[in-house]
Design a protein around this motif. Structure first.
Motif, PDB file in Angstrom:
ATOM      1  N   VAL A  95      27.180  35.120  34.549  1.00 54.33           N
ATOM      2  CA  VAL A  95      27.873  36.019  33.639  1.00 54.33           C
ATOM      3  C   VAL A  95      27.259  35.842  32.254  1.00 54.33           C
ATOM      4  CG1 VAL A  95      30.049  36.523  32.472  1.00 54.33           C
ATOM      5  CG2 VAL A  95      30.024  36.125  34.933  1.00 54.33           C
TER       6      VAL A  95
ATOM      7  N   ALA B 145      27.834  36.677  28.557  1.00 48.55           N
ATOM      8  CA  ALA B 145      28.930  37.093  27.674  1.00 48.55           C
ATOM      9  C   ALA B 145      28.437  37.203  26.246  1.00 48.55           C
ATOM     10  CB  ALA B 145      30.071  36.088  27.754  1.00 48.55           C
TER      11      ALA B 145
ATOM     12  N   ILE C  40      34.674  35.341  21.722  1.00 43.91           N
ATOM     13  CA  ILE C  40      33.921  34.706  22.797  1.00 43.91           C
ATOM     14  C   ILE C  40      33.747  33.219  22.502  1.00 43.91           C
ATOM     15  CG2 ILE C  40      31.668  34.664  23.983  1.00 43.91           C
ATOM     16  CD1 ILE C  40      33.180  37.067  24.754  1.00 43.91           C
TER      17      ILE C  40
ATOM     18  N   ALA D 109      35.446  34.509  28.587  1.00 39.42           N
ATOM     19  CA  ALA D 109      34.226  34.719  29.366  1.00 39.42           C
ATOM     20  C   ALA D 109      34.163  33.771  30.555  1.00 39.42           C
ATOM     21  CB  ALA D 109      33.002  34.539  28.472  1.00 39.42           C
TER      22      ALA D 109
ATOM     23  N   ALA E 195      30.283  30.912  31.797  1.00 40.53           N
ATOM     24  CA  ALA E 195      29.412  32.026  31.431  1.00 40.53           C
ATOM     25  C   ALA E 195      28.373  31.535  30.437  1.00 40.53           C
ATOM     26  CB  ALA E 195      30.236  33.148  30.810  1.00 40.53           C
TER      27      ALA E 195
ATOM     28  N   CYS F 141      27.001  32.257  26.967  1.00 47.49           N
ATOM     29  CA  CYS F 141      27.636  32.953  25.844  1.00 47.49           C
ATOM     30  C   CYS F 141      26.715  33.085  24.643  1.00 47.49           C
ATOM     31  CB  CYS F 141      28.901  32.217  25.407  1.00 47.49           C
ATOM     32  SG  CYS F 141      30.194  32.095  26.653  1.00 47.49           S
TER      33      CYS F 141
ATOM     34  N   PHE G 267      29.329  40.746  30.333  1.00 54.62           N
ATOM     35  CA  PHE G 267      30.726  40.730  29.875  1.00 54.62           C
ATOM     36  C   PHE G 267      30.653  40.884  28.355  1.00 54.62           C
ATOM     37  CE2 PHE G 267      34.439  38.207  28.383  1.00 54.62           C
ATOM     38  CZ  PHE G 267      35.463  38.799  29.098  1.00 54.62           C
TER      39      PHE G 267
ATOM     40  N   HIS H 205      28.501  45.418  34.935  1.00 52.86           N
ATOM     41  CA  HIS H 205      28.932  45.082  33.578  1.00 52.86           C
ATOM     42  C   HIS H 205      30.401  45.412  33.389  1.00 52.86           C
ATOM     43  CE1 HIS H 205      27.181  49.139  33.674  1.00 52.86           C
ATOM     44  NE2 HIS H 205      28.025  49.480  32.715  1.00 52.86           N
TER      45      HIS H 205
ATOM     46  N   GLY I 141      40.592  37.254  30.019  1.00 58.50           N
ATOM     47  CA  GLY I 141      39.458  37.197  30.938  1.00 58.50           C
ATOM     48  C   GLY I 141      39.864  37.553  32.355  1.00 58.50           C
TER      49      GLY I 141
END
Length: 217
Positions: free
Chosen positions: A3, A5, A11, A23, A36, A38, A69, A142, A204
């Motif tokens: 993922v 993010a 975030i 995330a 994720a 980030c 994300f 997405h 989330g």
């Protein structure tokens, strides 16, 4: 499975850990790992978010089964270059501005009328949809959402088809802030711009529900 993010300070909470990051919660809920990857910046503008998105897309082969994300943020925010740095400017929350930019900031802020913000909302509405189209054409899943504002006021043929990849883009309660308010989830003490760990996890998980329902149809 990864993922990716990207967004503003929403975030950031728990960025290096698991608890309290929307995330990471999203990644766990869709069975895409425990964490994720980030990219986040406090006060980030959509210009900054878009730059990170394009960089990731241009180098997408380095990620296994990527899912984006993305939390799009306030429409009026900008990035200004100052002495080799990118300075995020926004109406609120207020971030320190270098003294040399104070007058420019004051002029910019006073000119940021409701009409000007609507113009920026229209601009980003079209531009973010091109990002959706690019990801769709590349076959990259997405999940888009917005933090403090969405595309309110757009009706009829002004609305675009997001293939259910954007969480409630035209609903008054569709952005994160208003969704929290509608569901009686309070912001963090003395901070109207952020929410506590359990709220971020709930957000989330909520977005993961839309994502998994879409992917399973």
């Amino acid at each position: 499975m990864t993922v990716l993010a990207i967004g503003d300070s929403n975030i950031v909470p728990g960025m290096m850990g698991v608890a309290g990051n929307c995330a990471h919660a999203f990644a766990r809920a869709i069975d895409h790992g425990d964490r994720a990857v980030c990219w986040a910046k406090g006060g980030a503008s959509n210009h900054w978010v878009l730059e990170q998105v394009n960089n990731a897309l241009d180098n997408i082969d380095q990620y296994t089964d990527p899912v984006f994300f993305i939390g799009w943020t306030q429409w009026e925010r900008e990035e200004w270059e100052w002495e080799g740095q990118s300075i995020s400017v926004c109406i609120g929350p207020h971030f320190p501005i270098p003294e040399g930019l104070t007058q420019r900031y004051n002029n910019w802020r006073s000119a940021m009328t409701n009409s000007a913000i609507q113009d920026m909302r229209d601009f980003w509405h079209e531009l973010i949809h091109t990002v959706h189209s690019r990801m769709t054409n590349m076959g990259i899943p997405h999940q888009f959402w917005s933090t403090y504002d969405n595309f309110m006021g757009m009706t009829g043929n002004k609305q675009l088809d997001w293939d259910n990849t954007f969480f409630m883009p035209y609903d008054i309660n569709g952005c994160m802030k208003e969704w929290f308010t509608f569901n009686q989830i309070a912001h963090a003490p003395d901070d109207i711009w952020h929410w506590e760990a359990n709220a971020s996890t709930t957000w989330g998980n909520t977005l993961a529900t839309q994502y998994t329902e879409r992917m399973n149809t």
